[in-house]
Design an enzyme around this catalytic site. Structure first.
Site, PDB file in Angstrom:
ATOM      1  N   ARG A 131      -1.738  -9.434   9.215  1.00  0.00           N
ATOM      2  CA  ARG A 131      -1.972  -8.367  10.209  1.00  0.00           C
ATOM      3  C   ARG A 131      -2.568  -8.977  11.460  1.00  0.00           C
ATOM      4  NH1 ARG A 131      -2.104  -5.279   5.700  1.00  0.00           N
ATOM      5  NH2 ARG A 131      -0.398  -3.779   5.788  1.00  0.00           N
TER       6      ARG A 131
ATOM      7  N   ASP B  13       3.754  -9.851   6.263  1.00  0.00           N
ATOM      8  CA  ASP B  13       3.674  -8.384   6.332  1.00  0.00           C
ATOM      9  C   ASP B  13       4.496  -7.911   7.519  1.00  0.00           C
ATOM     10  OD1 ASP B  13       2.660  -5.618   6.017  1.00  0.00           O
ATOM     11  OD2 ASP B  13       1.221  -6.568   4.688  1.00  0.00           O
TER      12      ASP B  13
ATOM     13  N   HIS C  26       6.699  -3.873   3.301  1.00  0.00           N
ATOM     14  CA  HIS C  26       5.868  -4.726   4.173  1.00  0.00           C
ATOM     15  C   HIS C  26       6.643  -5.934   4.709  1.00  0.00           C
ATOM     16  CE1 HIS C  26       2.030  -2.650   3.563  1.00  0.00           C
ATOM     17  NE2 HIS C  26       2.410  -2.470   2.299  1.00  0.00           N
TER      18      HIS C  26
ATOM     19  N   ASP D 197       3.921  -3.643  -3.307  1.00  0.00           N
ATOM     20  CA  ASP D 197       3.162  -2.422  -3.020  1.00  0.00           C
ATOM     21  C   ASP D 197       3.823  -1.596  -1.920  1.00  0.00           C
ATOM     22  OD1 ASP D 197       2.557  -4.568  -1.246  1.00  0.00           O
ATOM     23  OD2 ASP D 197       0.886  -3.423  -0.436  1.00  0.00           O
ATOM     24  N   GLU D 198       3.587  -0.316  -2.014  1.00  0.00           N
ATOM     25  CA  GLU D 198       3.869   0.634  -0.932  1.00  0.00           C
ATOM     26  C   GLU D 198       5.293   0.516  -0.373  1.00  0.00           C
ATOM     27  OE1 GLU D 198      -0.580   1.180   0.898  1.00  0.00           O
ATOM     28  OE2 GLU D 198       0.526  -0.555   1.592  1.00  0.00           O
TER      29      GLU D 198
ATOM     30  N   TYR E  74     -12.444  -3.180  -2.082  1.00  0.00           N
ATOM     31  CA  TYR E  74     -11.685  -3.258  -0.824  1.00  0.00           C
ATOM     32  C   TYR E  74     -12.648  -3.483   0.340  1.00  0.00           C
ATOM     33  CZ  TYR E  74      -6.786  -2.864  -1.925  1.00  0.00           C
ATOM     34  OH  TYR E  74      -5.519  -3.171  -2.331  1.00  0.00           O
TER      35      TYR E  74
ATOM     36  N   ASP F 199     -12.079  -4.197   3.311  1.00  0.00           N
ATOM     37  CA  ASP F 199     -11.692  -3.706   4.647  1.00  0.00           C
ATOM     38  C   ASP F 199     -12.250  -2.310   4.899  1.00  0.00           C
ATOM     39  OD1 ASP F 199      -9.863  -2.927   2.581  1.00  0.00           O
ATOM     40  OD2 ASP F 199      -8.511  -2.135   4.115  1.00  0.00           O
TER      41      ASP F 199
END
Ligand code: ACM
Length: 649
Positions: free
Chosen positions: A188, A217, A291, A368-369, A460, A462
């Site tokens: 990121r 990502d 991602h 993921d996701e 987490y 973040d």
């Protein structure tokens, strides 16, 4: 005869002048009471620590003895560097010295209790001895030893007028888990090779032994892959933006795509070696099939969506719509096409090189996701479903994951993915990183999958660690005390399959390395204790005392950290008669909170908070600040009343 010594020494440090009271007393072997230096504050808490009488004082000339000095190179270098930099004393190594100051001994016969990473540390009045089965154990023992000396041992320059003493102790210590990790998202926002090395330097101080690098990502592809040059020519670069990531305006065509970077294969080798020398494995993550926009912007043929030829690496503009929950709706198709054979050829090239560059036994392939909305309406995916007898989109992802696992295994590595890989039917040999809570990890362990626990609720990093008014805004919070409750081996899991645990640092809202450190410390102290120390040794009050001592160490090491434990949680509610009630809840004992509603800056002579407060009718601002006795410790927090009213709604 028993005498009481009370010594108050005034220590002058490079960051200021402060008084340090040393009041511990103990009885020495001959019955003399002796003064102890600072209270013992090792993080993570050792398995067993016995305090003995007396202290060890560093002599002017220090001799480190290590029989197999080659194997212990890093331990010797680390110890010598700390001692000479902070104390100015002379350190030499001599294998045959008659009475070395510090002995580092590798057992010739394994002490089974210690395993591969355990150590014994004996501090005696005239000598320090660290023994271990393996060099890693010596290295972790050295970390504990450094923590026994005054905080100034962390200084970057010589500190005068310090008694360089350590309390005499016998420590026996070994980790609970063999995988003690921190995940660093370098996709990121890009962080340089030197920043990654600094990350390693910081983590080993607390006995973490695994660095998970999130290398790819939507916002960047960070690793050179030979034969796929666009991944780093195109995929590593975005438009520089600052502010709130996720809310940025879409870049215009004339904005330069010059922000980002990547690691060459030579950089990767250097990072891997640097980490290995410090007993840290690196887990590489290539996050697919979701991602993946940086890869798709580089090679649009990897997408099922024709419009992918127009896609660009994201620069922090919104990419997912989470308003309907998981899985999210992708605003652009950031998935690799599971129905395209070229994707598997691409992944074979990537994984072949990743497998060679990273000696660690696992490769993490994300999972993921992955949004479903583009796959659901894609003809290629529909044909794949028909051909393979796949009934649902999760089964399509499961098909993809199995193919990726085959590639990973063909390179001699073990396959790991985020817990979404459990959906739609997972291969029995897949390893799982449980992030959406502990529950997926618990289930996976019962089904004999190797599991690494890294649940959002505890791990987490973040997430915000204090009130949103003082932090870059993230959608969730995780305070230190909650982090400290992390138990990676819950009772209902099969402990045999919990191979490790880690905390994750996603960097959407982290634009620089100082903020990386701020987000990691002190919450990673709590994680280190959760992954290393026996659960019965954990104690919040005692941990807070040690954390405060380590703040001083981090100050001297010039490492940024969050002192959010001194700032209260702020909650707002309305009474039935619509009165605004503001509650301030300290995270730790011993804090006094003072406040004002008159726009002036409160100090300890202002009203002290004792119970929920209501703003006076026309007040526009609540300001609060925390003290410990006469010492200001918290930040001045200014809360507009209109903001508090919105929170109460
Ligand atoms: C994750 O946080 N998406 C693994």
């Amino acid at each position: 005869m028993r005498k009481l010594f009370l010594i108050v020494s005034f220590c002058i440090s490079t960051i200021g002048v402060y008084a340090q009271s040393i009041i511990n007393e103990t009885e020495s072997g001959d019955g003399e009471a002796v003064a102890m230096q600072t209270p013992i504050a090792i993080i993570p808490q050792p398995v067993s620590l016995m305090k003995k009488s007396g202290t060890f004082t560093l002599p002017e000339n220090i001799v480190i003895q290590a029989q197999k000095s080659g194997d212990l190179k890093q331990s010797i270098a680390f110890l010598s560097d700390r001692i000479t930099t902070a104390t100015g004393k002379f350190v030499s190594t001599a294998n045959s010295a008659a009475h070395p100051t510090i002995k580092l001994i590798l057992n010739t016969q394994d002490d089974t209790q210690l395993g591969n990473e355990g150590y014994k540390l004996n501090v005696n009045p005239t000598q320090i001895v660290i023994t271990a089965n393996k060099p890693a154990g010596i290295f972790w023992g050295v970390q504990s030893l450094v923590q026994l000396f005054p905080a100034e041992i962390e200084s970057k320059e010589v500190v005068k007028n310090i008694k360089w003493q350590a309390p005499c102790v016998d420590v026996i210590d070994y980790p609970k888990l063999g995988w003690r990790g921190l995940m660093f998202d370098v996709a990121r926002h890009f962080f340089t090779k030197d920043e990654v090395k600094r990350f390693v330097d910081d983590m080993v101080r607390y006995k973490f032994n695994l660095l998970h690098l999130h290398l790819t990502d939507d916002e960047g592809w960070r690793i050179e892959i030979k034969g796929l040059p666009k991944l780093t020519e195109v995929g590593a670069w975005s438009v520089k933006k600052v502010g709130t990531f996720g809310d940025f305006t879409p870049p215009t065509a004339d904005e330069p795509r010059s922000y980002g970077g990547f690691y060459t294969q030579e950089d990767i080798k250097e990072i891997v070696q640097y980490a290995q020398e410090r007993f840290v494995n690196i887990l590489p993550e290539i996050d697919v099939p979701g991602h993946s926009l940086a890869a798709i912007a580089s090679y649009p043929e990897l997408s099922c969506t024709a419009d992918a030829v127009n896609y660009k690496v994201r620069s922090g503009e919104k990419i997912m719509d989470w308003s309907r929950g998981a899985p999210p709706l992708a605003l652009v198709d950031n998935t690799l096409c599971p129905a395209n054979e070229k994707v598997y050829v691409f992944l074979d090239t990537v994984i072949t090189q990743v497998a060679k560059l990273f000696p660690f036994e696992y490769i993490h392939m994300g999972g993921d996701e992955a949004p479903h909305n583009f796959w659901e309406k894609n003809d290629q995916v529909k044909q794949l479903m028909q051909r393979e007898g796949l009934k649902t989109i999760p089964q399509v992802q499961a098909y993809f994951e199995k193919r990726v696992e085959q590639i990973v295994v063909s390179k001699g590595k073990k396959f790991m993915g985020w817990d979404e890989i459990l959906e739609g039917g997972v291969s029995p040999t897949a390893s799982v990183m449980s992030w959406r809570g502990l529950k997926y990890g618990i289930e996976a362990s019962k089904n004999k999958h190797n599991v690494v626990m890294s649940p959002t609720d505890f791990a987490y990093l973040d997430y915000m660690q204090a009130d949103v008014i003082t932090e870059p805004k993230v959608y969730a919070s995780l305070r230190l005390n909650k982090t400290y409750q992390f138990n990676p081996i819950p009772a209902s899991a099969d402990p045999k399959y919990i191979i490790g645990a880690q905390a994750n640092l996603w960097t959407e809202q982290i634009f620089n390395f100082r903020q990386v450190q701020y987000m990691i410390w002190p919450r990673a102290f709590a994680i280190s204790e959760s992954v290393w120390s026996p659960i019965e040794k954990k104690n919040w009050t005692n941990f807070v005392d040690r954390t405060e001592q380590h703040f001083e160490r981090l100050d001297l090491a010039e490492t940024k950290y969050s002192a959010a434990i001194y700032d209260p949680s702020i909650t707002v509610r309305r009474t039935p008669d619509k009165q605004l009630m503001i509650e301030l809840t300290p995270e730790i004992d011993g804090l006094d909170i003072y406040y004002s509603f008159d726009n002036s800056t409160p100090d300890r002579f202002y009203p002290k908070y004792t119970a929920a407060i209501t703003p006076p009718k026309d007040a526009s601002m609540l300001r609060i600040i925390s003290y410990k006795g006469k010492q200001v410790v918290g930040r001045l927090i200014s809360l507009p009343i209109t903001d508090l009213q919105k929170r109460a709604r």
